[in-house]
Motif scaffolding. Structure first.
Motif, PDB file in Angstrom:
ATOM      1  N   PRO A   1      13.584   1.012   6.398  1.00 19.00           N
ATOM      2  CA  PRO A   1      12.253   1.472   5.982  1.00 19.00           C
ATOM      3  C   PRO A   1      11.742   0.776   4.723  1.00 19.00           C
ATOM      4  O   PRO A   1      10.545   0.500   4.605  1.00 19.00           O
ATOM      5  CB  PRO A   1      12.446   2.967   5.735  1.00 19.00           C
ATOM      6  N   ALA A   2      12.631   0.468   3.789  1.00 18.44           N
ATOM      7  CA  ALA A   2      12.205  -0.213   2.558  1.00 18.44           C
ATOM      8  C   ALA A   2      11.637  -1.591   2.869  1.00 18.44           C
ATOM      9  O   ALA A   2      10.594  -1.979   2.320  1.00 18.44           O
ATOM     10  CB  ALA A   2      13.374  -0.324   1.586  1.00 18.44           C
ATOM     11  N   LEU A   3      12.293  -2.327   3.750  1.00 24.57           N
ATOM     12  CA  LEU A   3      11.799  -3.651   4.116  1.00 24.57           C
ATOM     13  C   LEU A   3      10.461  -3.545   4.840  1.00 24.57           C
ATOM     14  O   LEU A   3       9.549  -4.324   4.575  1.00 24.57           O
ATOM     15  CB  LEU A   3      12.818  -4.387   4.983  1.00 24.57           C
ATOM     16  N   LEU A   4      10.328  -2.567   5.716  1.00 19.94           N
ATOM     17  CA  LEU A   4       9.058  -2.374   6.420  1.00 19.94           C
ATOM     18  C   LEU A   4       7.931  -2.011   5.454  1.00 19.94           C
ATOM     19  O   LEU A   4       6.802  -2.501   5.586  1.00 19.94           O
ATOM     20  CB  LEU A   4       9.207  -1.302   7.500  1.00 19.94           C
ATOM     21  N   ILE A   5       8.234  -1.180   4.482  1.00 21.29           N
ATOM     22  CA  ILE A   5       7.232  -0.802   3.483  1.00 21.29           C
ATOM     23  C   ILE A   5       6.821  -2.019   2.654  1.00 21.29           C
ATOM     24  O   ILE A   5       5.636  -2.233   2.379  1.00 21.29           O
ATOM     25  CB  ILE A   5       7.760   0.339   2.589  1.00 21.29           C
ATOM     26  N   LEU A   6       7.793  -2.837   2.256  1.00 21.76           N
ATOM     27  CA  LEU A   6       7.472  -4.042   1.479  1.00 21.76           C
ATOM     28  C   LEU A   6       6.634  -5.020   2.292  1.00 21.76           C
ATOM     29  O   LEU A   6       5.661  -5.593   1.783  1.00 21.76           O
ATOM     30  CB  LEU A   6       8.753  -4.725   1.008  1.00 21.76           C
ATOM     31  N   LEU A   7       6.995  -5.227   3.549  1.00 19.94           N
ATOM     32  CA  LEU A   7       6.226  -6.136   4.394  1.00 19.94           C
ATOM     33  C   LEU A   7       4.806  -5.610   4.611  1.00 19.94           C
ATOM     34  O   LEU A   7       3.842  -6.395   4.605  1.00 19.94           O
ATOM     35  CB  LEU A   7       6.934  -6.348   5.732  1.00 19.94           C
ATOM     36  N   ASN A   8       4.673  -4.304   4.774  1.00 20.49           N
ATOM     37  CA  ASN A   8       3.353  -3.704   4.922  1.00 20.49           C
ATOM     38  C   ASN A   8       2.518  -3.902   3.650  1.00 20.49           C
ATOM     39  O   ASN A   8       1.335  -4.239   3.717  1.00 20.49           O
ATOM     40  CB  ASN A   8       3.465  -2.219   5.264  1.00 20.49           C
ATOM     41  N   ARG A   9       3.135  -3.694   2.495  1.00 20.19           N
ATOM     42  CA  ARG A   9       2.405  -3.877   1.235  1.00 20.19           C
ATOM     43  C   ARG A   9       1.965  -5.331   1.063  1.00 20.19           C
ATOM     44  O   ARG A   9       0.845  -5.610   0.636  1.00 20.19           O
ATOM     45  CB  ARG A   9       3.273  -3.433   0.046  1.00 20.19           C
ATOM     46  N   MET A  10       2.854  -6.260   1.416  1.00 23.41           N
ATOM     47  CA  MET A  10       2.503  -7.668   1.310  1.00 23.41           C
ATOM     48  C   MET A  10       1.344  -7.999   2.254  1.00 23.41           C
ATOM     49  O   MET A  10       0.427  -8.734   1.886  1.00 23.41           O
ATOM     50  CB  MET A  10       3.722  -8.540   1.587  1.00 23.41           C
ATOM     51  N   TRP A  11       1.375  -7.434   3.451  1.00 23.57           N
ATOM     52  CA  TRP A  11       0.290  -7.647   4.403  1.00 23.57           C
ATOM     53  C   TRP A  11      -1.028  -7.085   3.855  1.00 23.57           C
ATOM     54  O   TRP A  11      -2.079  -7.709   3.985  1.00 23.57           O
ATOM     55  CB  TRP A  11       0.639  -7.019   5.744  1.00 23.57           C
ATOM     56  N   GLN A  12      -0.969  -5.910   3.234  1.00 27.10           N
ATOM     57  CA  GLN A  12      -2.176  -5.324   2.642  1.00 27.10           C
ATOM     58  C   GLN A  12      -2.759  -6.230   1.564  1.00 27.10           C
ATOM     59  O   GLN A  12      -3.975  -6.391   1.468  1.00 27.10           O
ATOM     60  CB  GLN A  12      -1.868  -3.954   2.042  1.00 27.10           C
ATOM     61  N   LEU A  13      -1.898  -6.807   0.746  1.00 30.39           N
ATOM     62  CA  LEU A  13      -2.373  -7.692  -0.321  1.00 30.39           C
ATOM     63  C   LEU A  13      -3.016  -8.950   0.248  1.00 30.39           C
ATOM     64  O   LEU A  13      -4.059  -9.397  -0.232  1.00 30.39           O
ATOM     65  CB  LEU A  13      -1.226  -8.051  -1.262  1.00 30.39           C
ATOM     66  N   VAL A  14      -2.415  -9.524   1.281  1.00 31.72           N
ATOM     67  CA  VAL A  14      -2.971 -10.726   1.900  1.00 31.72           C
ATOM     68  C   VAL A  14      -4.268 -10.382   2.626  1.00 31.72           C
ATOM     69  O   VAL A  14      -5.261 -11.111   2.531  1.00 31.72           O
ATOM     70  CB  VAL A  14      -1.955 -11.360   2.875  1.00 31.72           C
ATOM     71  N   LYS A  15      -4.273  -9.278   3.343  1.00 37.70           N
ATOM     72  CA  LYS A  15      -5.454  -8.853   4.092  1.00 37.70           C
ATOM     73  C   LYS A  15      -6.618  -8.553   3.152  1.00 37.70           C
ATOM     74  O   LYS A  15      -7.752  -8.925   3.419  1.00 37.70           O
ATOM     75  CB  LYS A  15      -5.108  -7.624   4.925  1.00 37.70           C
TER      76      LYS A  15
END
Length: 96
Positions: A72-86
């Motif tokens: 879950p931590a990796l998924l949360i980090l990847l989601n946050r990174m996607w939000q920043l790029v988006k």
């Protein structure tokens, strides 16, 4: 948050994941745990970095053994990174 602040946050997350991806956790005996440095015996987050590193190396069983919340931590980090790029791609035409 300013655009510069978002770039800094994105850089930190990407750099941290790359560091974990290119570090072999078995040979590394590092810890940046504030609780451990303060002398506490147990920290609920200890092993999380090792678990994410194992995941990035494709070792699911070792990741689960290091810390069950690594996935879950990796998924949360990847989601946050996607939000920043988006956010950056959708707000390119705004003047700040």
């Amino acid at each position: 948050m300013t655009r510069f602040g978002r770039y800094i946050e994105l850089f930190v997350w990407v750099a941290g994941l790359l560091w974990l991806a290119f570090t072999e956790v078995e040979s590394a005996h590092y810890s940046v745990c504030v609780f451990r440095a303060a002398g506490f015996e147990h920290c609920p987050g200890c092993g999380l970095g090792h678990g994410v590193s194992h995941l990035l190396h494709g070792r699911l069983a070792e990741s689960w053994a290091s810390h069950p919340l690594a996935i879950p931590a990796l998924l949360i980090l990847l989601n946050r990174m996607w939000q920043l790029v988006k956010f950056d791609s959708t707000n390119k035409h705004q003047i700040q």
